[in-house]
Design an enzyme around this catalytic site. Structure first.
Site, mmCIF file in Angstrom:
data_model
loop_
_atom_site.group_PDB
_atom_site.id
_atom_site.type_symbol
_atom_site.label_atom_id
_atom_site.label_comp_id
_atom_site.label_asym_id
_atom_site.label_seq_id
_atom_site.Cartn_x
_atom_site.Cartn_y
_atom_site.Cartn_z
ATOM 1 N N ASP A 358 -2.842 0.081 -31.145
ATOM 2 C CA ASP A 358 -2.385 0.428 -30.416
ATOM 3 C C ASP A 358 -3.677 0.840 -29.037
ATOM 4 O O ASP A 358 -4.485 -0.826 -29.472
ATOM 5 C CB ASP A 358 -1.899 2.229 -30.930
ATOM 6 C CG ASP A 358 -1.452 3.103 -30.519
ATOM 7 O OD1 ASP A 358 -2.227 3.689 -29.200
ATOM 8 O OD2 ASP A 358 -0.067 3.672 -30.601
ATOM 9 N N HIS A 402 -4.698 7.734 -27.950
ATOM 10 C CA HIS A 402 -2.625 7.785 -28.218
ATOM 11 C C HIS A 402 -3.100 6.517 -29.599
ATOM 12 O O HIS A 402 -2.453 7.504 -29.621
ATOM 13 C CB HIS A 402 -2.175 6.707 -26.999
ATOM 14 C CG HIS A 402 -0.747 6.491 -27.192
ATOM 15 N ND1 HIS A 402 -0.075 5.669 -28.355
ATOM 16 C CD2 HIS A 402 0.149 6.939 -26.896
ATOM 17 C CE1 HIS A 402 1.430 5.404 -28.170
ATOM 18 N NE2 HIS A 402 1.459 6.288 -27.501
ATOM 19 N N SER A 585 7.044 7.466 -29.700
ATOM 20 C CA SER A 585 5.646 6.456 -30.116
ATOM 21 C C SER A 585 4.445 8.398 -30.867
ATOM 22 O O SER A 585 4.388 7.989 -31.958
ATOM 23 C CB SER A 585 4.570 7.639 -28.942
ATOM 24 O OG SER A 585 4.637 6.086 -27.913
#
Length: 868
Positions: A358, A402, A585
Site C-alpha cells: 500500500d 491509507h 479498501s
C-alpha cells in the site's frame, strides 16, 4: 485549527483598530472582512443537522440557551427515543462574567428516560478527560419520584462512569441524574447496551462475582493508633453487621453479608434505605439473584463511608477475549462479523505474516509497532527503492495514511489499553510501500507483491519469511497478462492474495481484485447492505464491513466508518492518531485478518481449501439471494464460523453443538428494519423444530430453508407503533436434539428530530486561517439554518458548533461540532457568487475520543460577536 482560534483574537483587535481609523476618516472604507465596500458581495447559506437520537441539557451555561431548570425530580427533563445527551453542570457558581451560572450553582441534571433491565448508561466528563483532577462527577439511577436512595450509582475519579439498570426492574421510565460533586464541566450522557462496565464503576448487572462476598480495605487513619493495635481484625466488620472471613488488619479483607435475615440486618446497619420500587423489584427475584443485587447495594454503601478506603465485589476472573482498547467499542464492524466469537478460539499467531502492500505504514505508531516486521520495503521508483516502508501521508494535514489505516484493521496491537483493536492481534505485519505522490503504478505493485511472496524482484533481496497473506487495498481498470501470471504463481505457492473490489458502484472489473487467483472483497454498511460505492458483479467473491460515512445506522452519534490507525501531520511532523474511513479498501483487510486467524489454528490452510469452504457457506453469512449473488458474492465474512471450521479441519475441537447460528446477535440500530439469520445443522439427523420471535415488534419467517429447517430466515422489526426508546427481544431456536439457542435482538426507536443546543457557525478564510465571521444558527423544522451575508469573493471553510460551557469557543470536548461537508474532511469553498446548500452534520465531541481523527479539531474562538 488552533491557529484559527488564536488568529480570531488578533483579527478582532485589528477590526477594532480599523473601525477607529475609519471614524477618523483615514484610508478607504472597509468592513469586517477587511475588504473594500466597493467589492461585490455574496451570501453563503446552508443547514446543520444532528442525529435524531440526540438531545441537549435544558440548563447549560450559555445565556443564549432557553435554560429551563432540570435540577430536581419535579423538574426532570423527559427525553424519549434519545441515546446521546450533551450537558453542563457545576458544583459551585462559575463567578465568570456573562455565564448563566455566574452567581448560582447547577450541581444536578435530572433526565427522565425509558430504560430496560440490563441497559447501560455512560457518563463521559470532559474536564476529567482533559486532566482536571479537581472535577468530581457522579452518575445515579432513581425510580421516578423516589430519590431517597439510588437504584444504582457510579462515582469515581475516572473520566467515564457507567452503570446498568438492575435486573428485575420493569421496563419503563427512570430518573438518571448527573451530579457535580466538585468543579464544572461539559459532559456526554449515552444510553445503550454494552458488554462490560469500565474500571472504577460498579456494573449493576455484572453477575461475574461471588454473591454475599465483599472485599474491603479499611482506612486505618480514621482510627486512633492505640485502638488499632488492640482490636482484632473481625471487630470492625462485626460493627457493620458483616462477617469476617479472611484477611488481616491493614490489608484487603474478605467480608460476608450472611444469608436471609442476617443479610437484611447488615444492609440496614450499613444504612441501605431502599425505595418501595426497589424493594418490590427485589422481592420478585429468586434468592440467588436477590443476593447478587443486595451485595452490590452493600458495596455502594461501604464506598460512601469515611472509614473505608476501598470496597469491591469479589469478582470471578475468567479468560477475556474482548480487548481493553479504549476505542474498541466504536469498532462496530468487528461485532458485525462476530470477531469476538473468533477471539475465544485464537487472537492470532506471530508466525503468520500478512503483507500490507500500500502507501506504507507509519512505523512509529504505538498501536502498530509491536507487530511490525523490520523487513519491510519501499518499491516506489520515483523515490528510489530501499528498505524504508514508512508512510509519509501525502499532502494535507491528515494526508491519506491509507496503508496505515489498512494495517491497523489487519493487526493493530490489541488488549494493550491503547487505541483500537486489530482483527488478528498477534499476526506479523510486513509493510510494503508501492504508492507515492504520483499514485501506485502497476510495475511497482508487482515488485512489492513479488517481494512479499519471496520471489525475485528489483531490490535483489527477499524477506526472511514470505507472507502467508498479501492484502492489496488498491485497484484500477485494465487487464494485464503479466499481473495475472504473477498472481497465479503466488497462489500456487499457497499464498493468499486479498484485494478490494473497488469503489465505483459498478460491475466493471477492478484489478487486481478481478484476477481469478485473487480474493475480491466488496463492502457492506452497518445495515449489511451493499455500500453505495462498492463494486459488484461476477468477480466479487465475498463482502466485509466497509462502512458508510454518510449514515449513522449504529445509533452511536458518529458516522458509520471503519475505525483504525492513522497519523496526523502538523508543521511537517507526524503523530499517531485514529480515524474513520470508508471503502472496499477497508473491507479487504477484515478478510485478510480473518484468514490470518484461520492460519493460526490451521497453518496448512490453502487458498483452494478456503475457496471450497467459501462456496459451501462455511466461512460467511449468506446475504441477498441464497448462495452466490451479484451484490454480495458468497456473503459476509463471519470470523467465528471461519475459525471454528479451520480449527475442526486441523483436527482440533469439533464444531460445537448441532446448530450453528450467524450472526449470534441482531442489532437493528436506529434505521435498519430487515436482517437475515442463517441456521445450519451440523448433524444430518437433527432438525429445527422452533424458530420463534419473542417480542410483539419482532417478526421472523423462513426465507430459504430445507426440509430440516436449515437455511436463511428473514427477520424484521416494526417501529411505527412504538414509543421512542430502546427495545430488547430475542429469537428462540429449538432443535430435535433439545438444543435451545436464544439470539438477542436490539432495536431503537428514535424521535423525529434531534437537537444539540445553540449552534454558532464560523466562516474561516481558507488561505489565511482567519475567522472572518460568525453567526448564530436558527433552529427550525428539525435543522439548524445559517446564512452569511456580504461575503467578498474568496476561499472559505465553514465550521459549526455549540458552546455549552460559555467559554466563547465552539467544538470543545462534550460540545457538538461539524464542518462542511464533514468534520473529518473539511473542504474549501470557492466563493465568486452566492453559495447555497452548504449542508452538513454535526455531533458531540466525545471526551473519550478526542484523539480520533474524525473529531481532531481544536476549539474555535467566536469572541463576543455571537448573539448573547
Amino acid at each position: 485549527m488552533k491557529t484559527h482560534a488564536r488568529s480570531y483574537r488578533s483579527w478582532f483587535i485589528a477590526l477594532l483598530l480599523a473601525t477607529l481609523a475609519g471614524c477618523g476618516g483615514n484610508g478607504p472604507e472597509s468592513d469586517a472582512f477587511g475588504a473594500s465596500n466597493a467589492e461585490p458581495r455574496y451570501s453563503i447559506s446552508g443547514s446543520i443537522s444532528v442525529a435524531a437520537d440526540t438531545a441537549v441539557d435544558s440548563d447549560v451555561n450559555n445565556p443564549a440557551a432557553p435554560n429551563l431548570p432540570n435540577d430536581h425530580a419535579e423538574q426532570a427533563q423527559s427525553l424519549a427515543g434519545v441515546s446521546l445527551i450533551g450537558g453542563f453542570a457545576t458544583a459551585e457558581p462559575t463567578a465568570r462574567d456573562g455565564d448563566y451560572f455566574a452567581a448560582m450553582a447547577d450541581p444536578r441534571d435530572v433526565y427522565r428516560l425509558p430504560l430496560v433491565a440490563g441497559q447501560t448508561v455512560w457518563l463521559e466528563v470532559a474536564a476529567r478527560s482533559a486532566g482536571a483532577d479537581e472535577v468530581d462527577f457522579g452518575l445515579y439511577l432513581y425510580a421516578v419520584g423516589e430519590h431517597e436512595a439510588p437504584l444504582a450509582a457510579s462515582r469515581s475519579l475516572a473520566a467515564v462512569e457507567s452503570l446498568r439498570v438492575p435486573s428485575g426492574l420493569d421496563t419503563g421510565e427512570y430518573d438518571v441524574v448527573v451530579k457535580a460533586h466538585a468543579g464544572a464541566s461539559n459532559y456526554i450522557l449515552e444510553l445503550g447496551p454494552a458488554e462490560q462496565a469500565l474500571p472504577n464503576s460498579l456494573a449493576v448487572s455484572d453477575e461475574a462475582f461471588v454473591p454475599g462476598d465483599l472485599i474491603v480495605v479499611f482506612n486505618d487513619e480514621s482510627e486512633p493508633a492505640v485502638s488499632r493495635q488492640a482490636r482484632a481484625p473481625g471487630e470492625r466488620a462485626a460493627e457493620l453487621g458483616l462477617l469476617h472471613r479472611r484477611g488481616a488488619r491493614g490489608q484487603a479483607q474478605l467480608l460476608g453479608l450472611g444469608h436471609g435475615l442476617q443479610r437484611q440486618a447488615a444492609l440496614q446497619q450499613l444504612g441501605v434505605d431502599l425505595p418501595p420500587s426497589m424493594t418490590r423489584a427485589l422481592n420478585r427475584l429468586d434468592e440467588q439473584a436477590r443476593a447478587r443485587e443486595e451485595t452490590k447495594l452493600a458495596v455502594q454503601a461501604l464506598r460512601q463511608r469515611d472509614d473505608v478506603r476501598y470496597a469491591d465485589l469479589n469478582y470471578l476472573r475468567r479468560p477475556a477475549f474482548a480487548p481493553n482498547d479504549p476505542f474498541f467499542e466504536r469498532q462496530w464492524h468487528y461485532r458485525q462479523i462476530d470477531l469476538p466469537g473468533a477471539w475465544s478460539v485464537t487472537t492470532g499467531d506471530s508466525a503468520v505474516v500478512v503483507a500490507v502492500v500500500d502507501t506504507g505504514v507509519y512505523l512509529a505508531h504505538p498501536d502498530l509497532s509491536p507487530n511490525l516486521l523490520d523487513s519491510g520495503y519501499n518499491f516506489v521508483r520515483e523515490e528510489g527503492i530501499g528498505p524504508n516502508p514508512d508512510d509519509p501521508g501525502g499532502a494535507g494535514r491528515r494526508g491519506s495514511f491509507h496503508g496505515t489505516h489498512v494495517a491497523g484493521t489487519v493487526a493493530a496491537a490489541s488488549d494493550n489499553g491503547e487505541g483500537v483493536a486489530g482483527v488478528a492481534w498477534r499476526a506479523g505485519l510486513l509493510p510494503i510501500r508501492v504508492c507515492g505522490e504520483q499514485g501506485c503504478s502497476s510495475y511497482d505493485l508487482m515488485q512489492g507483491v513479488r517481494y512479499a511472496a519471496g520471489l525475485s524482484n528489483d531490490s535483489g533481496t527477499v524477506p526472511p519469511q514470505p507472507a502467508d497473506i498479501i492484502n492489496i487495498s488498491l485497484g484500477g481498470s485494465g487487464f494485464s497478462g503479466a499481473e495475472q501470471a504473477l498472481y497465479d504463481k503466488v497462489r500456487s505457492q499457497g499464498i493468499f492474495v486479498v484485494a478490494s473490489a473497488g469503489n465505483g458502484n459498478t460491475s466493471a472489473p477492478t484489478y487486481p481484485a478481478a484476477y481469478s487467483s485473487v480474493l475480491s472483497v466488496g463492502a457492506v454498511d452497518a445495515r449489511k447492505q451493499r455500500a453505495p460505492y462498492s463494486n459488484y458483479g461476477t468477480y466479487v467473491d465475498l463482502v466485509a464491513p466497509g462502512g458508510n460515512m454518510r449514515r449513522d445506522d449504529t445509533g452511536s452519534g458518529e458516522p458509520d466508518g471503519v475505525l483504525s490507525t492513522v497519523a496526523v501531520q502538523h508543521n511537517g511532523e507526524r503523530t499517531a492518531g485514529y480515524g474513520f474511513a470508508q471503502g472496499t479498501s477497508m473491507a479487504a483487510p477484515h478478510v485478510a485478518g480473518v484468514i490470518a486467524l484461520m492460519k493460526a489454528v490451521y497453518p496448512d490452510l490453502t487458498p483452494g481449501e478456503f475457496e471450497h469452504w467459501l462456496q459451501a457457506g462455511r466461512v460467511t453469512e449468506d446475504l441477498g439471494m441464497p448462495g452466490w449473488d451479484n451484490e454480495f458474492g458468497w456473503g459476509l465474512i463471519n470470523a467465528r464460523q471461519a475459525v471454528l471450521h479451520a480449527q475442526s479441519a486441523a483436527g482440533g475441537q469439533p464444531l460445537p453443538a448441532s446448530l450453528s447460528v450467524a450472526p449470534r446477535i441482531l442489532d437493528f440500530g436506529v434505521a435498519n428494519s430487515l436482517q437475515y439469520l442463517a441456521l445450519t445443522l451440523n448433524d444430518e439427523e437433527d432438525r429445527i423444530t422452533e424458530v420463534v420471535a419473542e417480542a410483539d415488534w419482532l417478526h421472523v419467517e423462513p426465507a430459504a430453508v430445507d426440509q430440516h429447517g436449515s437455511g436463511r430466515y428473514r427477520v424484521t422489526v416494526l417501529r411505527e407503533n412504538l414509543a421512542p426508546g430502546s427495545y430488547y427481544g430475542a429469537i428462540r431456536i429449538v432443535t430435535s436434539a433439545e438444543e435451545q439457542v436464544d439470539i438477542p435482538v436490539l432495536m431503537q426507536r428514535v424521535a423525529s428530530r434531534g437537537e444539540a443546543g445553540i449552534f454558532y457557525v464560523v466562516l474561516v478564510d481558507a488561505d489565511s486561517g482567519r475567522v472572518v465571521d460568525s453567526v448564530q444558527a436558527e433552529y427550525r423544522d428539525g435543522a439548524y439554518r445559517y446564512s452569511f451575508e456580504g461575503v467578498p469573493a474568496g476561499r472559505y471553510q465553514v465550521y459549526a458548533g455549540t458552546d455549552n460551557d460559555n467559554d466563547r469557543y465552539i467544538c470543545g470536548l462534550g460540545e457538538a461540532c461539524g464542518a462542511y461537508p464533514s468534520l473529518s474532511k473539511p473542504e474549501t469553498v470557492p466563493v465568486d457568487g452566492n453559495r447555497d446548500g452548504l449542508d452538513f452534520a454535526a455531533t458531540y465531541r466525545r471526551p473519550s475520543q478526542h484523539s480520533l481523527n474524525a473529531a481532531d479539531v481544536e476549539p474555535i474562538g467566536i469572541g463576543r460577536r455571537k448573539t448573547d
